[in-house]
Write a protein that holds these residues in place. Structure first.
Motif, PDB file in Angstrom:
ATOM      1  N   GLY A  71       0.800  -1.216   0.000  1.00  0.00           N
ATOM      2  CA  GLY A  71       0.000   0.000   0.000  1.00  0.00           C
ATOM      3  C   GLY A  71       0.834   1.267   0.000  1.00  0.00           C
ATOM      4  N   ILE A  72       2.155   1.121  -0.037  1.00  0.00           N
ATOM      5  CA  ILE A  72       3.067   2.274  -0.040  1.00  0.00           C
ATOM      6  C   ILE A  72       3.422   2.614  -1.483  1.00  0.00           C
ATOM      7  CG2 ILE A  72       5.338   3.133   0.676  1.00  0.00           C
ATOM      8  CD1 ILE A  72       5.191   1.124   3.011  1.00  0.00           C
ATOM      9  N   LYS A  73       3.272   3.864  -1.853  1.00  0.00           N
ATOM     10  CA  LYS A  73       3.620   4.293  -3.213  1.00  0.00           C
ATOM     11  C   LYS A  73       5.130   4.541  -3.258  1.00  0.00           C
ATOM     12  CE  LYS A  73       1.715   5.278  -7.239  1.00  0.00           C
ATOM     13  NZ  LYS A  73       0.865   4.301  -7.960  1.00  0.00           N
ATOM     14  N   PRO A  74       5.886   3.673  -3.943  1.00  0.00           N
ATOM     15  CA  PRO A  74       7.344   3.781  -3.895  1.00  0.00           C
ATOM     16  C   PRO A  74       7.908   4.651  -5.022  1.00  0.00           C
ATOM     17  CG  PRO A  74       6.756   1.776  -5.015  1.00  0.00           C
ATOM     18  CD  PRO A  74       5.452   2.482  -4.686  1.00  0.00           C
ATOM     19  N   GLU A  75       9.151   5.051  -4.856  1.00  0.00           N
ATOM     20  CA  GLU A  75       9.860   5.789  -5.901  1.00  0.00           C
ATOM     21  C   GLU A  75      10.876   4.901  -6.615  1.00  0.00           C
ATOM     22  OE1 GLU A  75      11.383   9.589  -4.576  1.00  0.00           O
ATOM     23  OE2 GLU A  75       9.801   9.727  -3.073  1.00  0.00           O
ATOM     24  N   ASP A  76      11.517   4.000  -5.879  1.00  0.00           N
ATOM     25  CA  ASP A  76      12.534   3.137  -6.499  1.00  0.00           C
ATOM     26  C   ASP A  76      12.798   1.953  -5.567  1.00  0.00           C
ATOM     27  OD1 ASP A  76      14.591   1.931  -7.816  1.00  0.00           O
ATOM     28  OD2 ASP A  76      15.909   3.679  -7.859  1.00  0.00           O
ATOM     29  N   THR A  77      12.232   0.802  -5.888  1.00  0.00           N
ATOM     30  CA  THR A  77      12.392  -0.368  -5.019  1.00  0.00           C
ATOM     31  C   THR A  77      13.574  -1.243  -5.411  1.00  0.00           C
ATOM     32  OG1 THR A  77      10.811  -1.570  -6.416  1.00  0.00           O
ATOM     33  CG2 THR A  77       9.946  -0.482  -4.450  1.00  0.00           C
ATOM     34  N   GLN A  78      14.233  -0.923  -6.522  1.00  0.00           N
ATOM     35  CA  GLN A  78      15.334  -1.764  -6.982  1.00  0.00           C
ATOM     36  C   GLN A  78      16.708  -1.167  -6.694  1.00  0.00           C
ATOM     37  OE1 GLN A  78      14.494  -2.789 -11.167  1.00  0.00           O
ATOM     38  NE2 GLN A  78      14.004  -4.812 -10.394  1.00  0.00           N
ATOM     39  N   SER A  79      16.754   0.040  -6.211  1.00  0.00           N
ATOM     40  CA  SER A  79      18.043   0.668  -5.919  1.00  0.00           C
ATOM     41  C   SER A  79      18.758  -0.087  -4.802  1.00  0.00           C
ATOM     42  CB  SER A  79      17.828   2.128  -5.498  1.00  0.00           C
ATOM     43  OG  SER A  79      19.047   2.693  -5.027  1.00  0.00           O
ATOM     44  N   GLY A  80      20.050  -0.355  -5.016  1.00  0.00           N
ATOM     45  CA  GLY A  80      20.843  -1.012  -3.977  1.00  0.00           C
ATOM     46  C   GLY A  80      21.463  -0.035  -3.000  1.00  0.00           C
ATOM     47  N   TYR A  81      21.277   1.259  -3.241  1.00  0.00           N
ATOM     48  CA  TYR A  81      21.815   2.311  -2.365  1.00  0.00           C
ATOM     49  C   TYR A  81      20.788   2.558  -1.275  1.00  0.00           C
ATOM     50  CZ  TYR A  81      25.069   6.293  -1.776  1.00  0.00           C
ATOM     51  OH  TYR A  81      26.029   7.166  -1.324  1.00  0.00           O
ATOM     52  N   ARG A  82      21.025   2.017  -0.082  1.00  0.00           N
ATOM     53  CA  ARG A  82      20.016   2.038   0.969  1.00  0.00           C
ATOM     54  C   ARG A  82      20.647   2.224   2.343  1.00  0.00           C
ATOM     55  NH1 ARG A  82      16.054  -3.113  -0.559  1.00  0.00           N
ATOM     56  NH2 ARG A  82      15.636  -2.512  -2.712  1.00  0.00           N
ATOM     57  N   LEU A  83      19.816   2.624   3.279  1.00  0.00           N
ATOM     58  CA  LEU A  83      20.194   2.615   4.692  1.00  0.00           C
ATOM     59  C   LEU A  83      19.242   1.676   5.413  1.00  0.00           C
ATOM     60  CD1 LEU A  83      21.182   5.522   7.010  1.00  0.00           C
ATOM     61  CD2 LEU A  83      19.420   3.927   7.736  1.00  0.00           C
ATOM     62  N   TYR A  84      19.810   0.692   6.100  1.00  0.00           N
ATOM     63  CA  TYR A  84      19.014  -0.304   6.829  1.00  0.00           C
ATOM     64  C   TYR A  84      19.187  -0.122   8.341  1.00  0.00           C
ATOM     65  CZ  TYR A  84      18.589  -3.114   2.511  1.00  0.00           C
ATOM     66  OH  TYR A  84      18.319  -3.567   1.250  1.00  0.00           O
ATOM     67  N   PRO A  85      18.095  -0.159   9.107  1.00  0.00           N
ATOM     68  CA  PRO A  85      18.198  -0.197  10.570  1.00  0.00           C
ATOM     69  C   PRO A  85      18.443  -1.642  11.011  1.00  0.00           C
ATOM     70  CG  PRO A  85      15.899  -0.109   9.919  1.00  0.00           C
ATOM     71  CD  PRO A  85      16.693  -0.104   8.657  1.00  0.00           C
ATOM     72  N   VAL A  86      19.692  -2.087  10.957  1.00  0.00           N
ATOM     73  CA  VAL A  86      20.006  -3.518  11.049  1.00  0.00           C
ATOM     74  C   VAL A  86      19.543  -4.150  12.363  1.00  0.00           C
ATOM     75  CG1 VAL A  86      21.896  -3.546   9.392  1.00  0.00           C
ATOM     76  CG2 VAL A  86      22.355  -2.866  11.759  1.00  0.00           C
TER      77      VAL A  86
END
Length: 525
Positions: A285-300
Motif C-alpha cells: 500500500g506504499i507508493k514507492p519511488e525506487d524499489t530496486q536501488s541497492g543504495y540504501r540505509l538499513y536499521p540492522v
C-alpha cells in the motif's frame, strides 16, 4: 597498487586557450584495470575516462578537485588500449562560482578520426583544511548514529577501489563483503588497511552477501548500515542525504531513488523499475519511488530477528516488503546514478533467471499480503477505535459516493456467499483494497454467511444450482438434512448454485443499498 594509478601517462600537454588544453596520453595496455570487463580483451572502463578528465583539470589548476556532478555523458566507442595505445583529450573549462568549475571533456583517437567519449562535469576545488573538517564532521556523525557503510561485491575489482576511496571521505567504518570474487578483488582490498572484510570462496548471490553483511554489522554493534553497490553506479557524495534523513526519522529503511528517466538507463532496468514498484505498492500500500536501488540505509538492529528466505537479487524485494509489514517505515531520498555504456557495463544480473526469481517472490508476497497481512492490518486498525465510531466513519462517510457504498455492499455479500470457505473474509478484504471499495462495508456484509444463515444459504445454493443441473439436479426441501456428505456428493450443483446465488444476492442488496442511501431520511442515530 591503486587501480586508478599509472593506467596512463602524459606524452604532451599544451594550452589551446586561456581555459582550454589538449593532452596526448599513452595508455598502459597491460594495466589490470583494463582487464576487468572481458577476459583477454582489454577495455578502458568509463570510470577511467572520467578520472582522466578530473586529473587533467587538477594538473592545469594545480589544485585537488572533487567531482560533484556529471552531465551529458556519452560513451560513443569502446577504447581497446591494444588498438588505440594513444588518445587525445580535449578539455575546456570555466569557473562558474568561486572554486567550482564546469569542464567539457572529449577523448578522441590520435588522428582525431574517432570520438570515444564526451562529458560535461562540475568539479569543486578541495581545500585540505575544509576536507578534513568535512570528514571529521561526517565521521563523527557516523559514530554518533552507530552507522557503517556496507559494500557487497562480486568481480568488480575495476571499480571497487575508487568506491572505497570515495566512501572513506565520509567514514572509516567500512565493511566489504567479498561474495566469492574470482578477479583481483582480494588484491584491491589488501590496499585498504582500515576496511573490514567479510569474505568467502564461493559466490552465493547478492542477497546472501547482504545477509552475511547484516550478521557481521549486528555483531559489531552497529545500528545502521548504508549499502552501496561496488560497480560505480552510485556516488558516495549522496551519503549525507541518508544521514540527514535518518536523523529526522530514526529506525527507518531509506532507499536512494534514482532518476530512471535519463537516457543512459537501459530499457530492461527501466521496465524492471516500474514492474517492481507496482508490486511493492500492491503488497504494502506504499507508493514507492525506487524499489530496486541497492543504495540504501538499513536499521540492522530492527531486522536482526527476521528469518530470511531469499538469497539472490530478490532479497532486496523481500527485505523491504516484510519490513514494511512489520511497521518499519520505508522512505526514499533522491540520489544520482551513473550507467556505463553497454559495451563496458559489468552486470551480474541474469535477465531470465533473476527476473523469474523476482516474479516468484512477488507472487508469494502478494498471496500472503491478501490472505493474511491486509486482513490483519485492517482488523488491527479497526480495533484502535470504538467499533460504533468506526462504522459511523465508514458506513456513512461523506467522502464516499452512494455508488461506491452500494458496490461495497454488493461485493461484501458476493464474497460472503461464494464457496471459498475459510478464505471469504481474507479474499473480501483483499478485493476491497484492489477495487478501492469501502472496506468496513465489505467486511460487514461479507458476514452474511454467519452460522445462523448457513443452512438457508446452502439450501438456496442447491435450489439455484438445480437450474444448471437439469434432470441431474438433487431435489430436496428443508425437511431433508443438510450435511457435508450431501454437499460433497453433489458438489457441482452446490458450486454452480452458490455462485449464482452470490450474483443474485449481491445485485439485490447493492440496488437496495443504493435506494436506501438515496432516501433523504437515512441518518446515523
Amino acid at each position: 597498487m591503486s587501480l586508478l594509478k599509472d593506467f596512463y601517462h602524459i606524452i604532451s600537454l599544451e594550452k589551446t586557450g586561456d581555459h582550454a588544453l589538449s593532452a596526448t596520453l599513452e595508455l598502459n595496455a597491460h594495466h589490470p584495470i583494463f582487464g576487468g570487463h572481458f577476459p583477454g580483451i582489454p577495455v578502458v572502463p568509463g570510470v577511467c575516462m572520467v578520472q582522466i578528465t578530473k586529473e587533467l583539470l587538477e594538473k592545469t589548476l594545480g589544485k585537488t578537485t572533487r567531482l560533484t556532478a556529471s552531465r551529458n555523458i556519452k560513451f560513443l566507442h569502446v577504447i581497446n588500449p591494444l588498438e588505440n595505445k594513444t588518445v587525445v583529450v580535449k578539455l575546456d573549462f570555466k569557473e562558474e562560482t568561486e572554486g567550482k568549475f564546469a569542464a567539457n571533456s572529449t577523448i578522441v583517437s590520435e588522428d582525431g578520426s574517432q570520438v570515444f567519449f564526451k562529458m560535461r562535469a562540475v568539479c569543486e576545488v578541495v581545500h585540505s583544511s575544509s576536507f578534513i573538517i568535512s570528514y571529521m564532521r561526517f565521521n563523527n556523525k557516523f559514530k554518533a548514529l552507530k552507522a557503517c557503510v556496507l559494500i557487497p561485491t562480486y568481480n568488480n575489482a575495476g571499480t571497487l577501489g575508487q568506491i572505497i576511496r570515495d566512501v572513506s571521505a565520509y567514514s572509516d567504518d567500512i565493511i566489504v563483503v567479498n561474495d566469492g570474487s574470482t578477479d583481483g578483488t582480494l588484491d584491491v582490498l589488501k590496499g585498504f588497511d582500515k576496511v573490514q572484510v567479510v569474505s568467502y570462496p564461493v559466490n552465493a548471490g547478492k542477497g546472501m552477501a547482504l545477509r552475511r553483511g547484516f550478521e557481521y554489522v549486528i555483531q559489531k554493534g552497529y545500528e545502521y548500515a548504508i549499502t552501496i553497490d561496488s560497480d560505480g553506479q552510485h556516488f558516495a557524495k549522496d551519503i549525507p542525504v541518508f544521514l540527514e534523513k535518518i536523523e529526522q526519522q530514526p529506525g527507518s529503511i531509506i532507499i536512494g531513488a534514482r532518476n530512471m528517466e535519463q537516457s543512459s538507463v537501459p530499457g530492461k532496468s527501466s521496465f524492471g523499475h516500474r514492474f517492481s514498484n507496482f508490486w511493492f505498492w500492491v503488497e504494502t500500500g506504499i507508493k514507492p519511488e525506487d524499489t530496486q536501488s541497492g543504495y540504501r540505509l538499513y536499521p540492522v538492529q530492527r531486522l536482526k530477528d527476521f528469518i530470511w528466505y531469499t538469497k539472490k537479487y530478490e532479497f532486496e524485494i523481500e527485505v523491504i516488503v516484510r519490513a514494511a509489514w512489520s511497521g518499519i517505515p520505508v522512505l526514499f531520498v533522491p540520489v544520482t546514478v551513473y550507467y556505463a555504456p553497454k559495451e563496458t557495463r559489468v552486470s551480474h544480473f541474469r535477465p531470465f533467471r533473476d527476473f523469474s526469481r523476482v516474479s516468484v517472490i512477488n507472487t508469494v508476497l502478494v498471496i500472503w499480503a491478501f490472505l493474511y497481512i491486509k486482513p490483519r492490518d485492517f482488523i488491527r486498525n479497526l480495533s484502535k477505535k470504538n467499533f460504533r465510531d468506526k462504522l459511523k466513519e465508514h458506513l456513512l462517510s461523506p467522502s464516499d459516493s452512494h455508488s461506491k457504498k452500494s458496490a461495497s455492499v454488493a461485493f461484501g455479500v458476493f464474497m460472503g456467499i461464494v464457496p471459498i470457505w475459510g478464505f471469504q473474509l481474507a479474499a473480501a478484504i483483499g478485493g476491497a483494497y484492489l477495487l478501492r471499495l469501502n472496506k468496513a462495508l465489505v467486511i460487514l456484509f461479507a458476514n452474511v454467511s454467519i452460522p445462523p444463515m448457513i443452512p438457508l444459504i446452502l439450501y438456496l445454493s442447491y435450489r439455484c444450482g438445480a437450474f444448471w443441473m437439469g434432470h441431474h439436479a438433487v431435489d430436496f426441501d428443508f425437511s431433508r438434512e443438510l450435511s457435508l456428505e450431501l454437499i460433497h456428493e453433489h458438489a457441482m450443483q452446490y458450486i454452480l448454485g452458490s455462485v449464482t446465488l452470490a450474483f443474485i444476492a449481491s445485485l439485490f442488496f447493492g440496488v437496495l443499498a443504493f435506494m436506501l442511501l438515496k432516501m433523504k431520511g437515512l441518518v446515523w442515530r
